[in-house]
Design a protein around this motif. Sequence first.
Motif, short mmCIF file in Angstrom:
data_model
loop_
_atom_site.label_atom_id
_atom_site.label_comp_id
_atom_site.label_asym_id
_atom_site.label_seq_id
_atom_site.Cartn_x
_atom_site.Cartn_y
_atom_site.Cartn_z
N ALA A 1 0.83 -1.21 0.00
CA ALA A 1 0.00 0.00 0.00
C ALA A 1 0.87 1.26 0.00
CB ALA A 1 -0.93 -0.01 1.21
N ALA A 2 1.98 1.21 0.74
CA ALA A 2 2.89 2.37 0.76
C ALA A 2 3.45 2.63 -0.63
CB ALA A 2 4.02 2.12 1.76
N HIS A 3 3.81 1.56 -1.35
CA HIS A 3 4.32 1.74 -2.71
C HIS A 3 3.24 2.31 -3.63
CE1 HIS A 3 8.43 0.20 -2.68
NE2 HIS A 3 8.03 -0.72 -1.81
N LEU A 4 2.00 1.88 -3.45
CA LEU A 4 0.92 2.41 -4.28
C LEU A 4 0.70 3.91 -4.01
CD1 LEU A 4 -1.59 -0.56 -4.08
CD2 LEU A 4 -0.34 0.20 -6.10
N GLU A 5 0.83 4.29 -2.74
CA GLU A 5 0.73 5.72 -2.42
C GLU A 5 1.85 6.49 -3.11
OE1 GLU A 5 0.00 7.00 1.57
OE2 GLU A 5 -0.98 5.12 2.13
N LEU A 6 3.06 5.95 -3.06
CA LEU A 6 4.19 6.62 -3.71
C LEU A 6 4.01 6.68 -5.23
CD1 LEU A 6 7.11 5.11 -1.61
CD2 LEU A 6 6.38 7.50 -1.61
N ALA A 7 3.31 5.69 -5.77
CA ALA A 7 3.04 5.68 -7.21
C ALA A 7 1.92 6.63 -7.59
CB ALA A 7 2.70 4.27 -7.66
N GLY A 8 1.25 7.21 -6.58
CA GLY A 8 0.14 8.13 -6.85
C GLY A 8 -1.19 7.44 -7.01
N ASP A 9 -1.23 6.12 -6.80
CA ASP A 9 -2.49 5.38 -6.94
C ASP A 9 -3.13 5.22 -5.55
OD1 ASP A 9 -4.59 3.87 -7.76
OD2 ASP A 9 -3.40 2.33 -8.78
#
Length: 343
Positions: A38-46
Amino acid sequence: MRPDTPAENVDHTAEAARLERTAGLYPEDAEALLLQAAAHLELAGDRPAASTLYDRLLSSVSSLDNPHLVRALKASNLWEYGHEAEARAIIDGVRAAAPRDPAPWVIVAEALESHDELETAHETFTQGVRLLLTDVPEPPYATHPLLYGRHRVRRMLGAPHDDWDTLADTVHLSQAPPSSHVSLDELHDPKRVWSLGSNNPAELEAEISRLRAELGAYREALSRPFPVAVLHWPEAELTELLEAYPALAEEYPSHAAHLSTIEASLRELAASGTPNLGIVTGTVPSYEAFAASEATSPSEVSLLPQYATTLAARGRAVEWPPQRGAACWCGSGGTYGECHGAG
């Protein structure tokens, strides 16, 4: 993803997908792995996809190790893409639940702070500090961000120093490298931003020194992405382990001795100044799978600390010492202060 991979070279969407696949292979570690995804998705802007992962965790049949942390992260994420009312409701729920883990407090307080809700952020930081640190002789490593965040918000509000602020600065100076002891008052000075545009060389030099101190603190925190963890075997697991691999009996003469060694080792590490200590609990099937992945016999004693480090990297470590009034790490059912913390 390698820990030394530069952030700008990371494909966050691909990394999130990899972590989701790994969570399917290791269901016992799914909570920690999906939070990383989820943290990576936030960083991806998703951010909507990240919220979907948080909802997936919260609706899972199996109980979560830290549901308040998941809710706090969900609230912070929701607010970032326009769902303020829902985020506020979740934050109110986290505060009302009064979790004993400092991480949810930090996340919801910083979410409020980042949206200029300074008074409420201050109330939240203070509520967490009072709950977790009242009558605690030494603030645990995980509570330091609570103290620092409260200090930072109070500086922005222009509030006078109190005892918690003094403690925050003391803790900060004890953790900072000796060559760059800069007080929290300087680091959290609201006027610092103006010095960045100054033409005065002395002011710019002073600001560079402060930034170096901050960078040193961040580097130290990043160098410990998970606790220095000691491996704990529950009694039934240790019995099964020794029956299968009797060569390990020399390492574990008895379960009572094993528990005593864990507590003694952690106290020795704490006395030497090692921060961010934790305990990971092993299981025989997990250990055997790890040994197979390393192409090493489970009877090999040198594999045990590697196994502990791997469990910690998956987010399986619990903080040591436990928070005031919390259950003892050994699983006896008593509080830590009445059990292994009594010595």
